[in-house]
Scaffold this motif. Structure first.
Motif, mmCIF file in Angstrom:
data_model
loop_
_atom_site.group_PDB
_atom_site.id
_atom_site.type_symbol
_atom_site.label_atom_id
_atom_site.label_comp_id
_atom_site.label_asym_id
_atom_site.label_seq_id
_atom_site.Cartn_x
_atom_site.Cartn_y
_atom_site.Cartn_z
ATOM 1 N N ASP A 41 -5.859 3.238 11.611
ATOM 2 C CA ASP A 41 -6.227 2.751 10.279
ATOM 3 C C ASP A 41 -5.927 3.801 9.209
ATOM 4 O OD1 ASP A 41 -7.038 0.324 11.292
ATOM 5 O OD2 ASP A 41 -9.185 0.783 11.233
ATOM 6 N N THR A 42 -6.000 5.085 9.566
ATOM 7 C CA THR A 42 -5.659 6.155 8.616
ATOM 8 C C THR A 42 -4.202 6.041 8.185
ATOM 9 O OG1 THR A 42 -7.362 7.698 9.328
ATOM 10 C CG2 THR A 42 -5.380 8.664 8.387
ATOM 11 N N ALA A 43 -3.321 5.715 9.109
ATOM 12 C CA ALA A 43 -1.901 5.554 8.770
ATOM 13 C C ALA A 43 -1.715 4.411 7.768
ATOM 14 C CB ALA A 43 -1.083 5.308 10.032
ATOM 15 N N ILE A 44 -2.427 3.315 7.973
ATOM 16 C CA ILE A 44 -2.333 2.168 7.064
ATOM 17 C C ILE A 44 -2.918 2.532 5.700
ATOM 18 C CG2 ILE A 44 -3.131 -0.196 6.643
ATOM 19 C CD1 ILE A 44 -3.110 -0.486 9.780
ATOM 20 N N LEU A 45 -4.085 3.178 5.697
ATOM 21 C CA LEU A 45 -4.712 3.548 4.425
ATOM 22 C C LEU A 45 -3.876 4.564 3.651
ATOM 23 C CD1 LEU A 45 -8.528 3.777 5.200
ATOM 24 C CD2 LEU A 45 -7.328 2.062 3.837
ATOM 25 N N SER A 46 -3.200 5.449 4.346
ATOM 26 C CA SER A 46 -2.321 6.416 3.669
ATOM 27 C C SER A 46 -1.213 5.691 2.922
ATOM 28 C CB SER A 46 -1.717 7.394 4.674
ATOM 29 O OG SER A 46 -2.712 8.209 5.242
ATOM 30 N N PHE A 66 -9.708 9.778 6.293
ATOM 31 C CA PHE A 66 -10.492 8.873 5.454
ATOM 32 C C PHE A 66 -11.862 8.651 6.090
ATOM 33 C CE2 PHE A 66 -6.095 7.793 4.573
ATOM 34 C CZ PHE A 66 -6.075 7.672 3.198
ATOM 35 N N SER A 67 -12.823 8.305 5.257
ATOM 36 C CA SER A 67 -14.149 7.932 5.746
ATOM 37 C C SER A 67 -14.673 6.781 4.901
ATOM 38 C CB SER A 67 -15.103 9.132 5.686
ATOM 39 O OG SER A 67 -15.178 9.654 4.384
ATOM 40 N N ASN A 81 -10.440 12.068 2.238
ATOM 41 C CA ASN A 81 -10.867 13.449 2.466
ATOM 42 C C ASN A 81 -9.603 14.302 2.412
ATOM 43 O OD1 ASN A 81 -13.588 12.579 3.025
ATOM 44 N ND2 ASN A 81 -12.818 11.854 4.976
ATOM 45 N N ARG A 82 -9.538 15.154 1.412
ATOM 46 C CA ARG A 82 -8.317 15.908 1.137
ATOM 47 C C ARG A 82 -8.231 17.198 1.959
ATOM 48 N NH1 ARG A 82 -10.038 15.314 -4.717
ATOM 49 N NH2 ARG A 82 -9.212 13.327 -5.404
ATOM 50 N N THR A 83 -7.033 17.733 2.018
ATOM 51 C CA THR A 83 -6.786 18.952 2.787
ATOM 52 C C THR A 83 -7.500 20.164 2.213
ATOM 53 O OG1 THR A 83 -4.737 19.315 1.557
ATOM 54 C CG2 THR A 83 -4.554 18.150 3.665
ATOM 55 N N ASP A 84 -7.869 20.130 0.932
ATOM 56 C CA ASP A 84 -8.578 21.265 0.329
ATOM 57 C C ASP A 84 -10.099 21.134 0.444
ATOM 58 O OD1 ASP A 84 -9.217 19.327 -1.557
ATOM 59 O OD2 ASP A 84 -8.277 20.370 -3.248
ATOM 60 N N LYS A 89 -13.429 8.780 -3.883
ATOM 61 C CA LYS A 89 -13.495 7.374 -3.507
ATOM 62 C C LYS A 89 -12.341 6.629 -4.163
ATOM 63 C CE LYS A 89 -16.750 6.047 -7.098
ATOM 64 N NZ LYS A 89 -18.058 5.487 -7.394
ATOM 65 N N PHE A 90 -11.981 5.503 -3.547
ATOM 66 C CA PHE A 90 -10.950 4.652 -4.142
ATOM 67 C C PHE A 90 -11.188 3.216 -3.764
ATOM 68 C CE2 PHE A 90 -9.259 5.742 -0.023
ATOM 69 C CZ PHE A 90 -8.564 4.616 0.403
ATOM 70 N N SER A 91 -10.752 2.335 -4.616
ATOM 71 C CA SER A 91 -10.861 0.911 -4.380
ATOM 72 C C SER A 91 -9.659 0.432 -3.587
ATOM 73 C CB SER A 91 -10.928 0.158 -5.707
ATOM 74 O OG SER A 91 -10.785 -1.231 -5.481
ATOM 75 N N HIS A 92 -9.921 -0.157 -2.425
ATOM 76 C CA HIS A 92 -8.817 -0.699 -1.643
ATOM 77 C C HIS A 92 -8.160 -1.873 -2.374
ATOM 78 C CE1 HIS A 92 -12.226 -3.213 -0.358
ATOM 79 N NE2 HIS A 92 -11.322 -4.150 -0.088
#
Length: 96
Positions: A41-46, A66-67, A81-84, A89-92
């Motif tokens: 699901d992370t691949a799809i959300l990316s 992502f969470s 969740n970023r690398t830094d 948050k974001f709206s799908h």
């Protein structure tokens, strides 16, 4: 009647924006608040987040994973969740 607009997230293709929104909403509903999104699901959300109108700001330093967390008015939403170490948050729905 409106024009169908296809949407693709990587190798995943939808004939309409409505189908893409429904898919992402169903994904969100599979997770509880506090869950980390699985690898597939992370691949799809990316790929979906790349289509967000504020993608550069949302992605920031890069995507770690992502969470699902609480959002406004007791709802839940995806968080990048970023690398830094920062999160956003974001709206799908905006990723269609």
């Amino acid at each position: 009647m409106g024009v169908k607009k296809p949407v693709s997230y990587g190798d995943l293709h939808f004939d309409t924006q409505t189908e893409a929104r429904a898919f992402l909403n169903a994904m969100l509903q599979r997770y509880d608040v506090g869950d980390r999104v699985n690898v597939s699901d992370t691949a799809i959300l990316s790929a979906a987040l790349a289509l967000h109108p504020e993608a550069a700001d949302k992605i920031g330093s890069g995507i770690r994973d992502f969470s699902v967390r609480s959002a406004d008015f007791g709802s839940k939403c995806f968080w990048v969740n970023r690398t830094d170490g920062t999160t956003e948050k974001f709206s799908h729905k905006a990723c269609v």
